[in-house]
Design a protein around this motif. Structure first.
Motif, PDB file in Angstrom:
ATOM      1  N   ARG A 179       0.820  -1.206   0.000  1.00  9.00           N
ATOM      2  CA  ARG A 179       0.000   0.000   0.000  1.00  9.00           C
ATOM      3  C   ARG A 179       0.860   1.265   0.000  1.00  9.00           C
ATOM      4  O   ARG A 179       1.918   1.336   0.639  1.00  9.00           O
ATOM      5  CB  ARG A 179      -0.905   0.009   1.234  1.00  9.00           C
ATOM      6  N   GLN A 182       0.143   5.781  -0.207  1.00  6.71           N
ATOM      7  CA  GLN A 182      -0.810   6.898  -0.301  1.00  6.71           C
ATOM      8  C   GLN A 182      -0.076   8.168  -0.697  1.00  6.71           C
ATOM      9  O   GLN A 182       0.979   8.500  -0.141  1.00  6.71           O
ATOM     10  CB  GLN A 182      -1.518   7.112   1.040  1.00  6.71           C
ATOM     11  N   VAL A 220      -8.163   6.274   1.745  1.00  7.59           N
ATOM     12  CA  VAL A 220      -7.278   7.377   2.125  1.00  7.59           C
ATOM     13  C   VAL A 220      -7.457   7.680   3.609  1.00  7.59           C
ATOM     14  O   VAL A 220      -8.585   7.709   4.109  1.00  7.59           O
ATOM     15  CB  VAL A 220      -7.592   8.628   1.279  1.00  7.59           C
ATOM     16  N   ALA A 263      -4.914   6.433  -2.560  1.00 11.65           N
ATOM     17  CA  ALA A 263      -4.162   5.278  -2.080  1.00 11.65           C
ATOM     18  C   ALA A 263      -4.318   4.139  -3.076  1.00 11.65           C
ATOM     19  O   ALA A 263      -5.363   3.999  -3.715  1.00 11.65           O
ATOM     20  CB  ALA A 263      -4.656   4.839  -0.699  1.00 11.65           C
TER      21      ALA A 263
END
Length: 204
Positions: free
Chosen positions: A34, A36, A82, A113
């Motif tokens: 992940r 962002q 997010v 994200a």
């Protein structure tokens, strides 16, 4: 849906973690991580940024009144929602490397994200895709120390290439990688050394 879209001599899979969903490339060592990014409103001071700046993160020049900055790196997390704590991380990195560029609340920021594709050695996978079972059979006795000339070339799927695994630095590596594949497809001089080509080889 079993409908023919087009016919072509070559296909380049540039679909990040989606390569795991294709039979011929499911074996590739990519992991979803992940990340962002945050959208930072431009200020008079920040508008003086005219080129991407990389530090532990990065910030891009203003466009349409805002900068893109990022990005967080969160292994083992598959949410693409997010969140404010990661906006705070991006702002903290920016403040550390470029103080006083912006003063804004993390809670007021927008962002995006997504899951990036990362490889174990952090190098992208770029080039022709081998038929992994035939590959294993071809080089099954590699440990016996035979000279390279005694082995046939790697058995690859005709016309199948990948350009994935760029991780957190895809902005700097994906375009040169695409140029490498284009050179291979068109039998042109490579844009980088053989050593680098081999380091990027999906079968490494």
């Amino acid at each position: 849906d079993d409908h023919l879209i087009c016919e072509t001599d070559a296909v380049v899979l540039a679909n990040a973690n989606g390569v795991k969903n294709v039979k011929q490339t499911a074996w590739l060592a990519v992991e979803a991580v992940r990340g962002q990014v945050s959208y930072l409103p431009a200020t008079t001071r920040s508008q003086r940024i005219h080129t991407p700046i990389c530090y532990d993160g990065y910030i891009l020049p203003e466009r349409a009144g805002q900068h893109v900055m990022g990005a967080t790196f969160k292994p083992g997390q598959d949410s693409i929602d997010v969140n404010v704590p990661e906006h705070e991380e991006n702002l903290a990195q920016l403040e550390h490397w470029l103080p006083d560029i912006a003063t804004v609340s993390a809670a007021s920021l927008q962002g995006r994200a997504a899951l990036r594709a990362v490889t174990p050695d952090r190098m992208p996978l770029v080039g022709a895709v081998v038929d992994v079972e035939r590959f294993k059979n071809t080089y099954a006795d590699l440990q016996k120390g035979k000279s390279a000339s005694q082995y046939s070339p790697a058995p690859c799927y005709a016309g199948l290439y990948v350009n994935v695994g760029h991780g957190a630095r895809g902005l700097t590596s994906c375009f040169l990688s695409a140029d490498l594949i284009a050179a291979q497809l068109n039998n042109e001089p490579l844009p980088l050394s053989r050593r680098v080509q081999y380091a990027l080889n999906p079968a490494r």
